[in-house]
Structure formats: structure tokens, C-alpha cells
Design a protein around this motif. Structure first.
Motif, PDB file in Angstrom:
ATOM      1  N   ALA A  71      38.654  -9.952   0.995  1.00 23.42           N
ATOM      2  CA  ALA A  71      39.996 -10.200   1.530  1.00 23.42           C
ATOM      3  C   ALA A  71      40.160  -9.594   2.920  1.00 23.42           C
ATOM      4  O   ALA A  71      40.760 -10.210   3.805  1.00 23.42           O
ATOM      5  N   ALA A  72      39.655  -8.376   3.115  1.00 21.03           N
ATOM      6  CA  ALA A  72      39.983  -7.665   4.361  1.00 21.03           C
ATOM      7  C   ALA A  72      39.064  -6.478   4.579  1.00 21.03           C
ATOM      8  O   ALA A  72      38.417  -5.989   3.652  1.00 21.03           O
ATOM      9  N   PHE A  73      39.050  -6.044   5.821  1.00 18.97           N
ATOM     10  CA  PHE A  73      38.471  -4.746   6.176  1.00 18.97           C
ATOM     11  C   PHE A  73      39.638  -3.850   6.590  1.00 18.97           C
ATOM     12  O   PHE A  73      40.535  -4.285   7.322  1.00 18.97           O
ATOM     13  N   ALA A  74      39.616  -2.599   6.118  1.00 17.16           N
ATOM     14  CA  ALA A  74      40.674  -1.649   6.476  1.00 17.16           C
ATOM     15  C   ALA A  74      40.049  -0.441   7.153  1.00 17.16           C
ATOM     16  O   ALA A  74      39.061   0.116   6.657  1.00 17.16           O
ATOM     17  N   TYR A  87      48.497 -13.007   0.464  1.00 16.36           N
ATOM     18  CA  TYR A  87      48.153 -13.996   1.503  1.00 16.36           C
ATOM     19  C   TYR A  87      47.031 -14.909   1.008  1.00 16.36           C
ATOM     20  O   TYR A  87      47.120 -16.129   1.091  1.00 16.36           O
ATOM     21  N   TRP A  88      45.974 -14.294   0.470  1.00 18.85           N
ATOM     22  CA  TRP A  88      44.843 -15.126   0.044  1.00 18.85           C
ATOM     23  C   TRP A  88      45.210 -15.987  -1.159  1.00 18.85           C
ATOM     24  O   TRP A  88      44.727 -17.118  -1.292  1.00 18.85           O
ATOM     25  N   ALA A  89      46.088 -15.495  -2.011  1.00 17.05           N
ATOM     26  CA  ALA A  89      46.546 -16.328  -3.137  1.00 17.05           C
ATOM     27  C   ALA A  89      47.312 -17.534  -2.596  1.00 17.05           C
ATOM     28  O   ALA A  89      47.099 -18.671  -3.041  1.00 17.05           O
ATOM     29  N   LEU A  90      48.171 -17.281  -1.599  1.00 17.87           N
ATOM     30  CA  LEU A  90      48.929 -18.388  -1.001  1.00 17.87           C
ATOM     31  C   LEU A  90      47.987 -19.396  -0.341  1.00 17.87           C
ATOM     32  O   LEU A  90      48.277 -20.595  -0.305  1.00 17.87           O
ATOM     33  N   LYS A  91      46.874 -18.914   0.175  1.00 17.60           N
ATOM     34  CA  LYS A  91      45.908 -19.791   0.838  1.00 17.60           C
ATOM     35  C   LYS A  91      45.004 -20.495  -0.165  1.00 17.60           C
ATOM     36  O   LYS A  91      44.044 -21.169   0.216  1.00 17.60           O
ATOM     37  N   ASP A 128      58.395 -19.298  -2.804  1.00 23.20           N
ATOM     38  CA  ASP A 128      58.567 -18.285  -3.848  1.00 23.20           C
ATOM     39  C   ASP A 128      58.656 -16.884  -3.227  1.00 23.20           C
ATOM     40  O   ASP A 128      58.281 -16.675  -2.081  1.00 23.20           O
ATOM     41  N   ASP A 129      59.155 -15.921  -4.020  1.00 20.17           N
ATOM     42  CA  ASP A 129      59.367 -14.559  -3.509  1.00 20.17           C
ATOM     43  C   ASP A 129      58.049 -13.803  -3.332  1.00 20.17           C
ATOM     44  O   ASP A 129      57.107 -14.029  -4.089  1.00 20.17           O
ATOM     45  N   PHE A 130      58.009 -12.885  -2.371  1.00 20.82           N
ATOM     46  CA  PHE A 130      56.990 -11.835  -2.351  1.00 20.82           C
ATOM     47  C   PHE A 130      57.655 -10.657  -3.062  1.00 20.82           C
ATOM     48  O   PHE A 130      58.575 -10.042  -2.518  1.00 20.82           O
ATOM     49  N   ASN A 131      57.251 -10.409  -4.298  1.00 22.17           N
ATOM     50  CA  ASN A 131      57.978  -9.459  -5.154  1.00 22.17           C
ATOM     51  C   ASN A 131      57.580  -8.024  -4.851  1.00 22.17           C
ATOM     52  O   ASN A 131      56.840  -7.393  -5.609  1.00 22.17           O
ATOM     53  N   ASP A 133      53.320 -16.897   8.858  1.00 25.28           N
ATOM     54  CA  ASP A 133      53.359 -18.354   8.692  1.00 25.28           C
ATOM     55  C   ASP A 133      53.009 -18.749   7.252  1.00 25.28           C
ATOM     56  O   ASP A 133      53.624 -19.665   6.686  1.00 25.28           O
ATOM     57  N   ALA A 134      52.035 -18.041   6.664  1.00 27.10           N
ATOM     58  CA  ALA A 134      51.664 -18.355   5.276  1.00 27.10           C
ATOM     59  C   ALA A 134      52.842 -18.059   4.338  1.00 27.10           C
ATOM     60  O   ALA A 134      53.140 -18.845   3.428  1.00 27.10           O
ATOM     61  N   LEU A 135      53.535 -16.933   4.575  1.00 23.49           N
ATOM     62  CA  LEU A 135      54.705 -16.604   3.745  1.00 23.49           C
ATOM     63  C   LEU A 135      55.808 -17.644   3.909  1.00 23.49           C
ATOM     64  O   LEU A 135      56.433 -18.074   2.938  1.00 23.49           O
ATOM     65  N   MET A 136      56.027 -18.046   5.162  1.00 29.42           N
ATOM     66  CA  MET A 136      57.104 -19.002   5.456  1.00 29.42           C
ATOM     67  C   MET A 136      56.798 -20.384   4.874  1.00 29.42           C
ATOM     68  O   MET A 136      57.707 -21.181   4.656  1.00 29.42           O
ATOM     69  N   GLY A 137      55.509 -20.659   4.657  1.00 27.79           N
ATOM     70  CA  GLY A 137      55.127 -21.984   4.148  1.00 27.79           C
ATOM     71  C   GLY A 137      55.352 -22.141   2.653  1.00 27.79           C
ATOM     72  O   GLY A 137      55.079 -23.205   2.093  1.00 27.79           O
TER      73      GLY A 137
END
Ligand code: PMP
Length: 463
Positions: free
Chosen positions: A225-228, A137-141, A319-322, A312-316
Motif C-alpha cells: 500500500a505505501a512506504f512510510a 484509498y486502495w479499497a476504493l481503487k 460512502d462514509d470514511f468512518n 479525488d478517490a474519496l470524492m469519487g
């Protein structure tokens, strides 16, 4: 079957097991010496061992069999789906009715901003998927440097290398050689174990949340990137955050615009009296990971529930999410999950936890808070814990952590009851179908086992 026959079978099973089966999370030398317990049957809230003993299951298998054992409807759902379509993959732009129906159902029972599901077969896989998706996600952003995920000490997120590294258990890290990079661990909100003299739960909760903000600032917010987090730390010992903790954590997450992964592998599907613990605590995770009770354990299935922002980020991008697994969205597992959720809805099991099971658990545990061995009892919904200590007043632990927990666990087992020992914390998370009869039975056994344990360690207890 005669007793002789049963005994004979048990010995044979134990010998064969010792010869050919390497168990998870096990001291193999000691297991080889003692032999494994052979469980042969389950029905409702009970299981049976190979010697014919009936055992009340206070751990729902492993936080899993929420609707209890022996549900013919789940077997029928599996059989029907196996005959219709036992397997087909969901790669290469293909799908099938069970995965579509389950995804729609999951979107209905999750918070409104979550509408898509990606599947795996175990909690560990689902967390690995979440880690990859968060970084993607962050790479796409356009911010690929945002790759660090902050989690908590003593968190359990699974046993694969990535999920084990995101978890905060040193004994898991010890076997990762080395721990996978890109994770940081902050203190867990464990008031009984970590608070300072006189610190209120409220003040402690804010201090534990601040540890997250301090870490974000130390790393640089632009790199996070995130808190888990597990809404309630399960395998770490049913650690329930003080009321002040989660609202403050959510505020910090929002302030720095990082993603929030809620690991609901244990808390999902009704354990706290809401479908997800995120509902219970008013959290707004971007990703929820689930496994275990989605099928009540009748078949392996897991997944991640993904919010619209990430989708939405994926749909934008084109390329594949491998990433994916052969068994992503396995049709038989999906059909069983759908039936399991239908049973939970029909029997109003989630509301039953809120109205009956949760309060009954709290009432039962409260009866032991004055026992000389018990430092604290705590519960939320149908997850509870009893802390065993050498000195009630100072919360001093026993030497050699885990020793007394195992003594107590063995007394439970001899009395026909299963609770798990997390070091010297006894934890309980039974099937959600427990009624008054099971709570009464558990209470009787817990009292007896605590008294027997006390007699075993009497010399070590503070006067
Ligand atoms: N997350 C949490 C919160 C868990 O409790 C567990 C397992 N107990 C996992 C992930 C890993 O799940 P699995 O064992 O199915 O890989």
C-alpha cells in the motif's frame, strides 16, 4: 519565594507526582526512587525548575516549542477563541471559522499538490489516521489486497497500537502483544551505525534504498500500500540519510506506484529551514503527518495533509470514511496554530533556520568532532546529534547501551542544559529562536559535560 519554601514545594510535588501520576516512556521503579524533575515556567529559550534553576532547553520541550516559551499572543488567541466558541465538533456536516482558516493556511504552505487537512490531537493519532486512509484509498481503487505498509527499523511513528506497529522500535513492539499486522520494516539509512568497512555514505544510501525495493518485490508490489518514513529519524537518534537515499527512495515509490507517507511530526514547521522536510529533500509525499510544532506545543493539535489524488478517490465515492475524533479541528487549538504560523511568518523563523540557526548548529557541533568520546557529529537544520563511543577509530560502542548517554545527559542537566540521550547518542533540537547567545551557552556546557563524562568513563576508552 524563599529557598526553603521552594524546596518544600519541590518535595511535596515530587511526592504527589509519585503517588498519582504515571509517566509516559518511563522506568517507573527508578522514577519512584529518584523523584521527577518539576518544571514550573518557561520564557523564550529557557525553562525553570521548581528550585529556581534556569535551564537552556535544547530539545524544544520535545521537538515542539519552535517559537519558544511565554508568547502572550498565543495565550490571547486561545482566550479570545475560548470566549467566542470554545468547542464545537466537525462531524455531521458542520465546520467553524478557525478550522477553515487554518486549513487554508496549511494548504498555502504545503507543496501545491496538497490541499486538504484532516485533524487529530497527537502525532500517534495522525499516523493512525494515515494508516486507515491509505488502506481505504486502495479499497476504493478496487485493490483491497494492497494493505501492507513498509516502514523502517528504529522509526518512531507514535505509541498507539497501529502507529507503534508501523514504527520500527523493538522496545515499543515488545509491549504491543502482538504487533499489529500488515507492517514490514526495512533497514534505516544510518551510515554511522550500519555501513560496512570503507562504504561511502553515497553507496550506503543506495544500499539502504534498495532494501525498500527488495522488500516490495518480496511481498509482491500488488500487495504493497505505501512506504512510510520520517525524512530525518528523530527519536531514533537524529539519523540523517546520505544524499543518495531520498531521491532513490522516491524513484522506487514512483516505479511501483505505492503511496508515500512522510511523517513530519518532528520535521514539520521549519525545523530544517523549510516549512516541511519534504520541501528540503524534494519529496512528493501523498500524505504528510504533522503535530507538535503546528501550535509550538501551546495546545495539542495534529493532522494529516492529503494530496489531491487521495482526495479525488474519496470524492469519487458516496460512502462514509468512518473515522474521526471528537477533537478533530478543535477551534481553540486551530486558532492557536494559526497565530503560531503567523508569528513564524512575521519573524521569518523558517528562513532564519536556513540562514542562521542551521549553520550555527553545524558549526557548534563540528567543534566536538575531535573530542575523544565523540564518534560522529551530524546535523540538518536545527536537528543535531553527537554519537558517544568507546573507540573513535573503530566506532566501538560502550557496553550496556544507554548508560554513558545518561551519564552525559545528567552532566548537561546539572550545568543547566537539556539534550536528550537516545542510547549513547546525544540529540539536540532547540526552539528555532536560538541566537548567538544560546549557541555560545550550549557550546560551553557541551564541552564541560563531555569532559566530565570522559572523566567518568576514562577507563573504558580506547587508548
Ligand atoms: N511521529 C514522529 C516522527 C514522532 O517523533 C512522534 C513523537 N515524538 C510521533 C509520531 C508521535 O507523536 P505523539 O507523541 O504526539 O503521539
Amino acid at each position: 519565594m524563599s529557598n526553603a519554601k521552594l524546596k518544600n514545594s519541590t518535595t511535596e510535588w515530587r511526592d504527589l507526582d509519585a503517588l498519582h501520576h504515571l509517566h509516559p516512556f518511563t522506568d517507573h521503579k527508578s522514577l519512584r526512587a529518584s523523584g521527577a524533575r518539576v518544571i514550573v515556567k518557561g520564557d523564550g529559550p529557557y525553562i525553570w525548575d521548581s528550585e529556581g534553576h534556569r535551564i537552556l532547553d535544547g530539545m524544544a520541550g520535545l521537538w515542539t516549542t519552535n517559537v519558544g516559551y511565554g508568547r502572550a499572543e498565543l495565550a490571547d488567541a486561545a482566550r479570545d477563541q475560548m470566549l467566542e466558541l470554545p468547542f464545537y465538533n466537525t462531524f455531521f456536516k458542520t465546520t467553524h471559522p478557525p478550522v477553515i482558516a487554518l486549513s487554508k493556511k496549511l494548504a498555502e504552505i504545503t507543496p501545491p499538490h496538497i490541499n486538504q487537512v484532516f485533524y487529530g490531537s497527537s502525532g500517534s493519532e495522525s499516523n493512525d489516521t494515515a494508516i486507515r486512509l491509505i488502506r481505504h484509498y486502495w479499497a476504493l481503487k478496487g485493490q483491497p489486497q494492497r494493505h501492507i505498509i513498509i516502514s523502517r527499523k528504529n522509526a518512531y511513528h507514535g505509541s498507539t497500537i497501529a502507529a507503534g506497529s508501523m514504527g520500527g522500535m523493538s522496545h515499543v513492539h515488545k509491549h504491543s502483544y502482538p504487533v499489529y499486522d500488515g507492517f514490514r520494516h526495512v533497514m534505516d539509512p544510518y551510515w554511522f551505525g550500519e555501513s560496512r568497512d570503507g562504504e561511502t555514505p553515497e553507496a550506503f544510501g543506495l544500499r539502504a534504498a534498495k532494501a525498500l525495493e527488495d522488500e516490495i518485490l518480496a511481498i509482491g508490489p500488488e500487495n504493497v500500500a505505501a512506504f512510510a518514513g520520517e525524512p530525518v529519524q528523530g527519536a531514533g537518534g537524529v539519523k540523517i540519510a546520505p544524499d543518495s537515499y531520498w531521491p532513490e527512495v522516491q524513484r522506487i515509490i514512483d516505479k511501483y506506484g505505492i503511496l508515500f507517507l512522510a511523517d513530519e511530526v518532528i520535521t514539520g514547521f521549519g525545523r530544517l529551514g523549510t516549512w516541511f522536510a519534504s520541501d528540503y529533500y524534494g519529496l512528493k509525499p501523498n500524505i504528510i503527518t504533522f503535530a507538535k510544532a503546528v501550535t509550538s506545543g501551546y495546545l495539542p493539535l495534529s493532522g494529516i495533509l492529503i494530496d489531491d489524488k487521495i482526495v479525488d478517490a474519496l470524492m469519487g465515492h458516496d460512502d462514509d470514511f468512518n473515522h474521526g475524533y471528537t477533537f478533530s479541528g478543535h477551534p481553540v487549538a486551530c486558532a492557536v496554530a494559526l497565530k503560531n504560523i503567523e508569528i513564524m511568518e512575521r519573524e521569518k523563523l523558517v528562513a532564519r533556520v536556513a540562514d542562521h540557526g542551521g549553520p550555527a548548529m553545524a558549526r557548534m557541533l563540528a567543534k566536538f568532532k575531535d573530542h575523544p568520546l565523540v564518534g560522529e557529529v551530524r546535523s540538518v537544520g536545527m536537528m543535531g546529534a553527537i554519537e558517544l563511543v568507546a573507540d573513535k577509530r573503530t566506532r566501538r560502542r560502550f557496553d550496556n547501551p544507554g548508560r554513558v548517554g545518561l551519564i552525559c545527559r545528567d552532566h548537561f542537566f546539572r550545568e543547566g542544559f537539556i539534550m536528550r540521550a537516545v542510547f549513547d547518542t546525544m540529540v539536540c533540537a532547540p526552539p528555532l529562536i536560538w541566537g548567538d547567545e544560546q549557541f555560545a551557552e550550549a557550546e560551553r556546557v557541551i564541552r564541560k559535560a563531555l569532559d566530565l563524562t570522559l572523566a567518568d568513563v576514562a577507563g573504558e576508552i580506547a587508548a
